[in-house]
Design an enzyme around this catalytic site. Structure first.
Site, mmCIF file in Angstrom:
data_model
loop_
_atom_site.group_PDB
_atom_site.id
_atom_site.type_symbol
_atom_site.label_atom_id
_atom_site.label_comp_id
_atom_site.label_asym_id
_atom_site.label_seq_id
_atom_site.Cartn_x
_atom_site.Cartn_y
_atom_site.Cartn_z
ATOM 1 N N SER A 165 0.838 -1.192 0.000
ATOM 2 C CA SER A 165 0.000 0.000 0.000
ATOM 3 C C SER A 165 0.884 1.258 0.000
ATOM 4 O O SER A 165 1.709 1.420 -0.907
ATOM 5 C CB SER A 165 -0.964 -0.042 1.187
ATOM 6 N N ASP A 293 -9.392 -3.553 -6.528
ATOM 7 C CA ASP A 293 -8.944 -2.856 -5.318
ATOM 8 C C ASP A 293 -9.796 -1.610 -5.116
ATOM 9 O O ASP A 293 -9.804 -0.716 -5.966
ATOM 10 C CB ASP A 293 -7.462 -2.476 -5.481
ATOM 11 N N HIS A 321 -7.778 -4.935 -1.565
ATOM 12 C CA HIS A 321 -6.619 -4.114 -1.205
ATOM 13 C C HIS A 321 -5.804 -4.812 -0.125
ATOM 14 O O HIS A 321 -6.292 -5.037 0.990
ATOM 15 C CB HIS A 321 -7.059 -2.740 -0.705
#
Length: 348
Positions: A165, A293, A321
């Site tokens: 991320s 995502d 995600h």
């Protein structure tokens, strides 16, 4: 030549049918092993500190690094091919070594003889950092410091790097800026990296779940930490704007951008995005993003023409995600570390 594009699916369960359920279930309920770490605190040149959490076969976790730890790890690295491998794992926004993905990845590689280290971005290790600044999505200077520190501790190790991320975006930005000077890394990977921060930031501010689940979760801790900083450093932070921020756009415009040298949030999200730098990466690198995502949907992901021939773009349709749950109820998180291991081994 352009990047290699891989669309091999991630076998997510039928009962987790879309990106939100895959993201939330993986972070809250999917099963994974739990790893303990040894912590090392390292002072930074600007008077702050960064906490590094280490794990490897053959030493007992404790509160801090014991004398001789790195000598033992270096000695162990001479005993087998696996123990010569090391992984630096960068966490995501408000994450840590306790995050579900960090636990799953660390356990997978440690069980196979690797040394794994999770450096914490400033303020994410459970103790406030010393300066008004914190961390941000394009913090490639801190990525460089963390990598250099790890390399100095164990220079003979075959180091790999993975960022998830926010940590993935920062790592990819660093790799693009560093070019061939990052060639001491064997390979790298960015997982669920929001490579287009402008698109990702705006998407997180819209929709019921994005705005009221993910954004609320992030702002709860970000605002609390920042308002505590304001008490320690009076006059340096616009507390009214921070307290009233309703999404990441407003928070980053009030605090992250001005505190870290950007003109405003638009300048920050533009300059900190890694997508324009993928073409400059000179280290074998996996960029793994599920096309569903909810933080950065598939239409914003890079195509093969936008990355160098050192990059593998893996874009499965499913995964959410930083999740990629698979298997029977309640699912597990094995697919992601296995995918990383395949890339580190084969380059594909």
């Amino acid at each position: 030549m352009p990047a290699y594009l891989d669309t091999t699916p991630c076998p997510t369960p039928a009962w987790l049918p879309e990106g939100h359920s895959q993201t939330i279930f993986a972070s809250r309920f999917s099963s994974h092993h739990h790893v303990s770490f040894v912590r090392e605190r390292v002072d930074t040149p600007d008077g702050d500190f960064i906490d590094f959490d280490w794990t490897a076969p053959g030493f007992a976790p404790g509160a801090a690094v014991e004398p001789g730890l790195f000598a033992r790890l270096a000695a162990a690295a001479g005993t087998s091919t696996a123990s010569r491998n090391g992984l630096v794992l960068f966490h995501g926004l408000e994450g840590s070594s306790a995050s579900h993905y960090a636990q799953a990845i660390s356990q997978h590689f440690r069980a196979r003889g690797w040394t794994v280290v999770v450096p914490h971005f400033r303020g994410c290790s459970g103790e406030p950092n010393r300066l008004p600044r914190a961390y941000h999505s394009g913090d490639s200077a801190d990525i460089a410091f963390m990598l250099d520190t790890v390399r100095q501790r164990l220079p003979e190790m075959r180091w790999h790097a993975t960022g998830v991320s926010l940590g993935g975006n920062a790592l990819l930005k660093y790799l693009g800026e560093a070019g061939s000077s990052a060639g001491w890394l064997v390979a790298a990977a960015g997982v669920s990296a929001p490579v287009d921060l402008m698109a990702g930031g705006r998407i997180l501010g819209t929709g019921l779940i994005n705005r009221h689940v993910y954004t609320h979760m992030f702002l709860r801790t970000l605002k609390a930490k920042t308002l505590q900083k304001a008490q320690r450093f009076p006059g340096t932070i616009d507390v009214i704007r921070v307290a009233n921020a309703r999404d990441l756009y407003e928070f980053d415009d009030a605090y992250t951008a001005p505190t870290h040298g950007f003109r405003d949030v638009n300048d920050y999200w533009t300059r900190a995005s890694s997508k324009p730098l993928l073409a400059d990466i000179n280290v074998p690198t996996l960029v793994l993003n599920a096309r569903n995502d909810p933080f950065l949907p598939g239409r914003y992901l890079p195509d093969a023409s936008q990355a160098s021939d050192q990059v593998v773009l893996h874009q499965p349709e499913q995964g959410g995600h930083a999740g990629f749950p698979t298997g029977r109820f309640p699912s597990n998180l094995n697919w992601l570390p296995q995918r990383l291991a395949v890339f580190f081994r084969s380059g594909r």
